[in-house]
Design an enzyme around this catalytic site. Structure first.
Site, mmCIF file in Angstrom:
data_model
loop_
_atom_site.group_PDB
_atom_site.id
_atom_site.type_symbol
_atom_site.label_atom_id
_atom_site.label_comp_id
_atom_site.label_asym_id
_atom_site.label_seq_id
_atom_site.Cartn_x
_atom_site.Cartn_y
_atom_site.Cartn_z
ATOM 1 N N GLU A 72 0.858 -1.268 0.624
ATOM 2 C CA GLU A 72 0.332 -0.111 -0.451
ATOM 3 C C GLU A 72 0.949 1.373 0.037
ATOM 4 O O GLU A 72 0.324 2.271 0.053
ATOM 5 C CB GLU A 72 -0.881 -0.347 1.333
ATOM 6 C CG GLU A 72 -2.118 -1.131 1.179
ATOM 7 C CD GLU A 72 -2.770 -1.325 2.323
ATOM 8 O OE1 GLU A 72 -3.459 -0.057 3.303
ATOM 9 O OE2 GLU A 72 -2.167 -1.884 3.090
ATOM 10 N N SER A 79 -6.742 -1.548 2.313
ATOM 11 C CA SER A 79 -6.934 -0.598 0.876
ATOM 12 C C SER A 79 -7.776 -1.064 0.351
ATOM 13 O O SER A 79 -7.613 -1.187 -1.593
ATOM 14 C CB SER A 79 -5.762 0.037 -0.067
ATOM 15 O OG SER A 79 -5.274 0.997 1.325
ATOM 16 N N TYR A 93 -10.122 4.545 -4.845
ATOM 17 C CA TYR A 93 -8.662 5.255 -5.310
ATOM 18 C C TYR A 93 -9.407 5.588 -6.660
ATOM 19 O O TYR A 93 -8.989 6.522 -6.773
ATOM 20 C CB TYR A 93 -7.618 4.450 -4.784
ATOM 21 C CG TYR A 93 -7.809 4.130 -4.391
ATOM 22 C CD1 TYR A 93 -7.394 5.438 -3.150
ATOM 23 C CD2 TYR A 93 -7.447 3.008 -2.930
ATOM 24 C CE1 TYR A 93 -7.003 4.937 -1.552
ATOM 25 C CE2 TYR A 93 -7.313 2.409 -2.305
ATOM 26 C CZ TYR A 93 -7.181 3.606 -0.902
ATOM 27 O OH TYR A 93 -6.779 3.401 0.155
ATOM 28 N N ARG A 147 -11.487 3.806 12.786
ATOM 29 C CA ARG A 147 -13.008 3.682 11.589
ATOM 30 C C ARG A 147 -12.730 1.932 10.949
ATOM 31 O O ARG A 147 -12.044 0.932 11.214
ATOM 32 C CB ARG A 147 -12.278 4.414 9.986
ATOM 33 C CG ARG A 147 -13.235 4.656 9.126
ATOM 34 C CD ARG A 147 -13.132 4.509 8.156
ATOM 35 N NE ARG A 147 -12.619 3.250 7.113
ATOM 36 C CZ ARG A 147 -11.343 3.238 6.613
ATOM 37 N NH1 ARG A 147 -10.923 3.827 6.024
ATOM 38 N NH2 ARG A 147 -11.513 1.830 5.906
ATOM 39 N N ASP A 171 -15.737 -0.835 9.511
ATOM 40 C CA ASP A 171 -16.245 -0.767 8.648
ATOM 41 C C ASP A 171 -17.212 -1.786 8.661
ATOM 42 O O ASP A 171 -16.955 -2.894 9.153
ATOM 43 C CB ASP A 171 -15.098 -1.686 7.129
ATOM 44 C CG ASP A 171 -14.552 -0.149 6.850
ATOM 45 O OD1 ASP A 171 -14.532 0.668 7.218
ATOM 46 O OD2 ASP A 171 -13.241 -0.597 6.415
ATOM 47 N N GLU A 221 -14.058 -5.023 10.115
ATOM 48 C CA GLU A 221 -12.175 -4.705 10.239
ATOM 49 C C GLU A 221 -12.524 -3.491 10.823
ATOM 50 O O GLU A 221 -13.149 -2.856 10.427
ATOM 51 C CB GLU A 221 -11.371 -5.163 9.446
ATOM 52 C CG GLU A 221 -12.015 -4.048 8.307
ATOM 53 C CD GLU A 221 -10.896 -4.135 7.389
ATOM 54 O OE1 GLU A 221 -9.720 -3.837 6.855
ATOM 55 O OE2 GLU A 221 -11.222 -5.258 6.322
ATOM 56 N N ASN A 277 -9.341 -0.113 11.104
ATOM 57 C CA ASN A 277 -8.079 0.668 10.378
ATOM 58 C C ASN A 277 -7.612 1.469 11.445
ATOM 59 O O ASN A 277 -8.710 2.270 11.774
ATOM 60 C CB ASN A 277 -8.268 1.147 9.525
ATOM 61 C CG ASN A 277 -7.693 1.524 9.070
ATOM 62 O OD1 ASN A 277 -6.792 1.931 9.298
ATOM 63 N ND2 ASN A 277 -7.792 1.560 6.795
ATOM 64 N N GLY A 314 -6.885 6.958 5.677
ATOM 65 C CA GLY A 314 -7.057 7.381 5.300
ATOM 66 C C GLY A 314 -7.041 8.785 5.659
ATOM 67 O O GLY A 314 -8.883 9.230 6.366
#
Length: 303
Positions: A13, A141, A208, A247, A249, A262, A264, A268
């Site tokens: 990443e 990602s 992205y 964060r 999800d 999961e 994070n 980002g």
């Protein structure tokens, strides 16, 4: 304040990190800080020496090193404050197979899974029916994330993960809406509803590519679901022993059930990333969000 902005690294990443780092560097300079950009890849052996000359380390790293807690552990040996979770929480969250065990223990809803740290032996069959989602256990990602509808597609997806020297995680497909929810300090932020445009799920291209997905914040969902998402995100943050921000999800299925995917620990951080969008929804500008993260990191460093 002199800030060492640690970015880059050598994970799969890597290319994502500098994009956020450039925006953070520009913003921190505008806020009046002195900023030194530090790329881990060519300069790892200088990390502690450079960090010890700074007042604070700001991490914008994805994958390992960074999200695995290595850099955090090194910074702690030098007494250098940084934003985000410590080594143990970072390491637990990065391993999806480890995190899911902790989620289950905490009573949080997470999908069944099968962990494959090495290629399975001849004759192996998956423990769940197709379609199956195949993920890198420690990847992020949405890299090396795929949906396998049959054995040939499963073998291909697993082959790519094992060829990269990574571990694999299998999960059953859950159809529904994709939601994400950040934590800032000890408070949950407004959730985001993610609607992929480029495909059926939030893969690397959707994440992205320009206009790859619609990200609606606050999520236009029932208030009870919003409260549940925030409750589960906070519970997952605490169960993993995280700090400052994270964060989580989720998938919201057609029956209204939430599944935690999961968490994070270094989400980002461009101005259009998910956590900054959530912070903006409660009135925090991007510079104010960075200031809050520095404040939280400094406070943690004094404890």
């Amino acid at each position: 304040m002199k800030i060492l902005l640690i970015a880059g690294g050598w994970s799969s990443e890597r290319e994502i990190s500098p994009k956020g780092a450039k925006i953070i560097e520009k913003t921190l300079l505008e806020m009046g800080h002195e900023v030194e950009f530090f790329d881990l890849l060519p300069q790892f052996d200088q990390l502690l020496a450079r960090a010890e000359s700074a007042d604070f380390a700001f991490l914008i790293l994805h994958g390992s090193p960074g999200e695995d807690g290595l850099v955090q552990a090194m910074l702690e040996t030098g007494g250098i404050p940084y934003q985000g979770s410590g080594p143990a929480g970072s390491f637990l969250a990065l391993s999806k197979a480890a995190a899911k065990q902790i989620f289950r223990r905490a009573g949080l809803p997470t999908a069944d899974w099968e962990f494959l740290p090495v290629p399975p032996k001849a004759g192996w069959e998956p423990s769940m029916p197709y379609p199956i989602f195949v993920k890198s256990n420690t990847g992020g990602s949405s890299l090396r994330l795929g949906r396998a509808a049959n054995r040939a597609e499963l073998d291909k997806a697993l082959g790519e993960i094992f060829a990269a020297g990574e571990e694999a995680l299998l999960e059953p497909e859950i159809r529904g809406k994709e939601l994400t929810c950040g934590i800032l300090g000890n408070e949950p932020l407004p959730p985001v509803l993610i609607e992929p445009v480029c495909g059926d799920y939030f893969d690397y291209e959707s994440k992205y590519a320009e206009n790859g997905a619609r990200e609606l914040c606050p999520a236009p969902i029932d208030e009870k679901i919003t409260a549940m998402v925030q409750e589960f995100a906070m519970a997952a943050h605490k169960a993993l022993g995280l700090s400052d921000y994270s964060r989580a999800d989720f998938i919201l299925d057609t029956a209204g059930n939430l599944t935690l995917l999961e968490v994070n620990t270094l989400p980002g951080m461009t101005m259009t990333s998910l956590v900054p969008k959530e912070a903006k929804a409660i009135g925090l500008s991007f510079p104010e969000l960075l200031a809050k993260l520095i404040e939280l990191g400094m406070k943690k460093g004094k404890n």
